[in-house]
Design a protein around this motif. Structure first.
Motif, PDB file in Angstrom:
ATOM      1  N   VAL A 247      58.044 -10.466  83.795  1.00 29.57           N
ATOM      2  CA  VAL A 247      58.008 -11.752  84.832  1.00 29.57           C
ATOM      3  C   VAL A 247      58.785 -11.337  86.111  1.00 29.57           C
ATOM      4  N   GLN A 248      59.872 -10.751  85.723  1.00 28.94           N
ATOM      5  CA  GLN A 248      60.908 -10.504  87.057  1.00 28.94           C
ATOM      6  C   GLN A 248      60.287  -9.429  87.859  1.00 28.94           C
ATOM      7  N   PHE A 249      59.680  -8.038  87.271  1.00 27.51           N
ATOM      8  CA  PHE A 249      59.256  -7.022  87.845  1.00 27.51           C
ATOM      9  C   PHE A 249      57.809  -6.726  87.604  1.00 27.51           C
ATOM     10  N   PRO A 250      57.134  -7.314  88.590  1.00 22.90           N
ATOM     11  CA  PRO A 250      55.367  -7.240  88.633  1.00 22.90           C
ATOM     12  C   PRO A 250      54.983  -5.812  88.280  1.00 22.90           C
ATOM     13  N   ASP A 251      55.998  -4.841  88.755  1.00 24.64           N
ATOM     14  CA  ASP A 251      55.010  -3.427  88.565  1.00 24.64           C
ATOM     15  C   ASP A 251      55.352  -2.865  87.283  1.00 24.64           C
ATOM     16  N   ALA A 252      56.330  -3.553  86.420  1.00 22.36           N
ATOM     17  CA  ALA A 252      56.707  -2.943  85.166  1.00 22.36           C
ATOM     18  C   ALA A 252      55.478  -3.496  84.220  1.00 22.36           C
ATOM     19  N   ASN A 253      54.928  -2.166  83.587  1.00 25.25           N
ATOM     20  CA  ASN A 253      53.957  -2.364  82.495  1.00 25.25           C
ATOM     21  C   ASN A 253      54.130  -1.763  81.050  1.00 25.25           C
ATOM     22  N   ALA A 254      55.202  -1.436  80.980  1.00 22.02           N
ATOM     23  CA  ALA A 254      55.975  -0.852  79.661  1.00 22.02           C
ATOM     24  C   ALA A 254      57.221  -1.228  79.670  1.00 22.02           C
ATOM     25  N   VAL A 255      57.933  -1.492  78.400  1.00 20.31           N
ATOM     26  CA  VAL A 255      59.345  -1.707  78.220  1.00 20.31           C
ATOM     27  C   VAL A 255      59.572  -1.391  76.748  1.00 20.31           C
ATOM     28  N   LEU A 256      60.488  -0.498  77.026  1.00 17.12           N
ATOM     29  CA  LEU A 256      61.352   0.246  75.946  1.00 17.12           C
ATOM     30  C   LEU A 256      62.558  -0.095  75.386  1.00 17.12           C
ATOM     31  N   HIS A 257      63.000  -0.602  74.439  1.00 18.84           N
ATOM     32  CA  HIS A 257      64.399  -0.808  73.889  1.00 18.84           C
ATOM     33  C   HIS A 257      64.892   0.261  72.502  1.00 18.84           C
ATOM     34  N   THR A 258      65.451   0.965  72.998  1.00 15.06           N
ATOM     35  CA  THR A 258      66.019   1.967  71.980  1.00 15.06           C
ATOM     36  C   THR A 258      67.422   1.839  71.379  1.00 15.06           C
ATOM     37  N   HIS A 259      67.859   2.580  70.639  1.00 22.79           N
ATOM     38  CA  HIS A 259      69.152   2.243  69.734  1.00 22.79           C
ATOM     39  C   HIS A 259      69.805   3.554  69.587  1.00 22.79           C
ATOM     40  N   SER A 260      69.937   4.459  70.092  1.00 25.56           N
ATOM     41  CA  SER A 260      70.502   5.824  69.848  1.00 25.56           C
ATOM     42  C   SER A 260      71.901   5.701  69.580  1.00 25.56           C
ATOM     43  N   ARG A 261      72.910   6.703  69.039  1.00 23.39           N
ATOM     44  CA  ARG A 261      74.296   6.599  68.721  1.00 23.39           C
ATOM     45  C   ARG A 261      74.864   6.756  70.042  1.00 23.39           C
ATOM     46  N   THR A 262      74.163   7.580  70.974  1.00 21.57           N
ATOM     47  CA  THR A 262      75.022   7.610  72.534  1.00 21.57           C
ATOM     48  C   THR A 262      74.802   6.363  73.157  1.00 21.57           C
ATOM     49  N   GLN A 263      73.605   5.683  72.988  1.00 20.51           N
ATOM     50  CA  GLN A 263      73.773   4.303  73.700  1.00 20.51           C
ATOM     51  C   GLN A 263      74.698   3.381  73.067  1.00 20.51           C
ATOM     52  N   THR A 264      74.625   3.377  71.704  1.00 21.07           N
ATOM     53  CA  THR A 264      75.608   2.392  71.274  1.00 21.07           C
ATOM     54  C   THR A 264      77.096   2.684  71.497  1.00 21.07           C
ATOM     55  N   VAL A 265      77.194   3.994  71.436  1.00 18.56           N
ATOM     56  CA  VAL A 265      78.864   4.238  71.584  1.00 18.56           C
ATOM     57  C   VAL A 265      78.981   3.981  73.129  1.00 18.56           C
ATOM     58  N   ALA A 266      78.243   4.375  74.155  1.00 20.98           N
ATOM     59  CA  ALA A 266      78.721   4.013  75.445  1.00 20.98           C
ATOM     60  C   ALA A 266      78.609   2.589  75.672  1.00 20.98           C
ATOM     61  N   SER A 267      77.803   1.800  75.023  1.00 16.90           N
ATOM     62  CA  SER A 267      77.763   0.312  75.412  1.00 16.90           C
ATOM     63  C   SER A 267      78.862  -0.332  74.823  1.00 16.90           C
ATOM     64  N   ARG A 268      79.693   0.179  73.830  1.00 19.60           N
ATOM     65  CA  ARG A 268      81.110  -0.253  73.369  1.00 19.60           C
ATOM     66  C   ARG A 268      82.125   0.135  74.414  1.00 19.60           C
ATOM     67  N   LEU A 269      82.033   1.378  74.771  1.00 18.93           N
ATOM     68  CA  LEU A 269      83.312   2.104  75.549  1.00 18.93           C
ATOM     69  C   LEU A 269      82.796   1.275  76.862  1.00 18.93           C
ATOM     70  N   TYR A 270      81.859   0.906  77.429  1.00 21.57           N
ATOM     71  CA  TYR A 270      82.045   0.566  78.743  1.00 21.57           C
ATOM     72  C   TYR A 270      81.619  -1.044  78.994  1.00 21.57           C
ATOM     73  N   ALA A 271      81.809  -1.734  77.805  1.00 18.12           N
ATOM     74  CA  ALA A 271      81.629  -3.042  77.747  1.00 18.12           C
ATOM     75  C   ALA A 271      82.460  -3.857  78.506  1.00 18.12           C
ATOM     76  N   LYS A 272      83.898  -3.371  78.389  1.00 18.59           N
ATOM     77  CA  LYS A 272      84.873  -4.016  79.242  1.00 18.59           C
ATOM     78  C   LYS A 272      84.513  -3.886  80.737  1.00 18.59           C
ATOM     79  N   ALA A 273      84.230  -2.840  81.275  1.00 21.99           N
ATOM     80  CA  ALA A 273      83.913  -2.524  82.716  1.00 21.99           C
ATOM     81  C   ALA A 273      82.715  -3.066  83.040  1.00 21.99           C
ATOM     82  N   GLY A 274      81.825  -3.544  82.228  1.00 23.71           N
ATOM     83  CA  GLY A 274      80.453  -4.198  82.314  1.00 23.71           C
ATOM     84  C   GLY A 274      79.372  -3.307  83.025  1.00 23.71           C
ATOM     85  N   VAL A 275      79.757  -2.237  83.278  1.00 23.62           N
ATOM     86  CA  VAL A 275      78.725  -1.182  84.010  1.00 23.62           C
ATOM     87  C   VAL A 275      79.046   0.192  83.761  1.00 23.62           C
TER      88      VAL A 275
END
Lengths: 208, 208, 208, 208
Positions: C89-117
């Motif tokens: 809905v937000q991105f009219p150009d988007a035609n494919a969406v991928l949600h993945t769950h790698s170890r690197t993504q999980t670890v980084a998401s916790r490490l940078y959660a407080k910073a928010g970015v």
């Protein structure tokens, strides 16, 4: 007495197959590493110098005698053939020798060079080293300084053996691992176990 | 009453296939690890001692009774069969048990041995453990001291169970992971989830 | 208006193929991750809840409308379908969406959660993110707190978008990555680039 | 004089094959990296801009002259073709140039950017770099600042060469590795060796 050609073919195939497995695990970068098997009381099958050890064919395996001299071939054996010969002479039960060069082995060899030894203690996987039945039976893997002079390396190994300490393998600083077994399967199991144990030790050093 | 041979063939194939997948992920170094499935109320299919768990065939799987004694075979079951039997007795829903031995599991088991437990909290992947529907539902994975005496290991697990704390798997120090499931697919999902969660915990320890 | 069945087959095949590639890279542990493609103005093809995303077939892909309701199927879409719908809905150009769950993504998401970015700056590979032509063009990847309540997640993404900051993907704490593209190839390139950049950031944190 | 079409086919195949091997090792994320070979005194075969370097076909390889201009094709060569041309001009023995972009190379390039050089000393694998016969022969791998302006990169490399220091490859900050060889096999051996040596250096920094 000359070696048996059927035994040579079997050994060359076993060496090439081990090389493919070890190469696939990143243990033979560039043209490093070398492998051998005992053919009979007087001969060894060993990899030819400079080949890609992860893509060996039977033509990349040659015969040397127990002084490391080429037999019936103009090919040149690995520069480190003297270390293979030494192992076959010192350990009558050893019939396969593997020298690998993984990143973990190289890093550990530098890190423990000053201590001169890596001690494994408390790992269940120590039981993968022949003759070990408990994680409480510590194993010492010595680290010898590197040199391009083979006789110096041979002498270092001899000095350890003369001290009556057990030896199941050794690291050379900045270089890699030597280990062996009664057959190729046992030699490969020893490579796999030492690689695993060294990687655990490095991880624990990063974490504690 | 004897076990059903069709069910045995199915279980042996499921065990061999799981072994290949786990072996390919480096979770069964050397001849470590062992796997089993419940055949019926009185029998378990379990891996034969000392085999390469990443290259199992149906001939590497044997039958034991609920006391861990071999049934209709001269083969010797894994030394740790007592731990498999204990799980089937304690958890009537468990039909598959996997013991793996990855580097991450070994390192974590040593690192958390003193604490006696690894706590997972705040990971979406906790939902991969049966019965969990939120990352806010913390999971405790105990770490028991290693010993070559199986009865001592069995007793440690019993003590945890008697304390009325939930148990989805456990680590043995310097050794590896035990976990289980209602079927082989669930047991494998539990191995995959615990391996992932342990690896994340180790990474975060290195990074914070 | 109903969706075109040929387009659905194409999308289902593209989703299954992407899943196999991402699964082989360890980005879809257990039954985590979910993928989708835009079928037409009113429909989305999305993975069915609870399947192994590394071993998808076309039967593991279903149709939902732009409210996330199943169309012509009793199957249940991923619990996170609302996030996919929001992106289309937000991105009219988007035609494919991928949600993945790698170890690197999980670890980084916790490490940078407080910073928010997580901010990427100075990497040549930033040019792999659509619209970027220089390593000097910094990219901000936001990290949102995790919750099992989808409307809360949707609201967090909306708040970022309303702040007029560009958005090429986002992490959810302890959970994984969402990113998208004009087609599946671009979406996969974005996953590959964010995974690489996050892994570099973690390495540099360990090293400096 | 125009280039030989048989030589072009051979080189395109060699480039595609090297790309597959390097891609499988994670050295060509997204559409990064570029590869080339010398066709004759006046022409170079080089990868077309923007292709997936791990999945090249002969159609992804084009011809440029020694000024980097496309020959007999509307295709656009890699933005970094000027660096390839420079290497062929400066090193008459170089017949293959590889630019890769692994995570290790990217991280090391940022970490050593300020020092401007990574020095390898005491590694047996230094012998994999042409002309080196001892681990005691140190190798300096320079790190140049990144820029989207090719002439600036060319100038930095020229400045190093004019200082009469040997050059076997170089890193660009946040970007990746350039190295080369007398043929494709030697160029790949150099990539493999530098990747290994850089990974060891990073490990040792984490551990000491």
């Amino acid at each position: 007495m000359t070696h048996d050609s059927k035994r040579l073919t079997e050994c060359a195939n076993a060496i090439a197959a081990a090389g493919r497995r070890l190469g696939a695990q990143g243990m033979t970068p560039a043209t490093s590493s070398n492998f051998s098997m005992r053919l009979d009381a007087d001969h060894i099958a060993v990899t030819v110098s400079g080949r890609d050890k992860g893509a060996l064919t039977v033509d990349d395996v040659m015969v040397v005698d127990m002084q490391g001299n080429p037999v019936a071939t103009p090919a040149r054996p690995s520069a480190e053939t003297a270390l293979h010969v030494q192992i076959y002479v010192q350990f009558p039960d050893a019939n396969a020798v593997l020298h690998t060069h993984s990143r973990t082995q190289t890093v550990a060899s530098r890190l423990y060079a000053k201590a001169g030894v890596v001690r494994f203690d408390g790992y269940e996987l120590q039981k993968a080293i022949a003759g070990h039945t408990s994680h409480e039976q510590a194993i010492d893997l010595p680290v010898f300084p590197n040199t391009q002079q083979m006789p110096e390396l041979v002498e270092q190994v001899d000095a350890w053996l003369k001290s009556d300490r057990p030896l199941y393998g050794y690291l050379i600083e900045g270089h890699g691992l030597y280990t062996w077994g009664r057959g190729m399967a046992e030699a490969e199991r020893h490579v796999e176990a030492f690689e695993f144990l060294l990687a655990c030790e490095l991880d624990l050093r990063k974490l504690t």
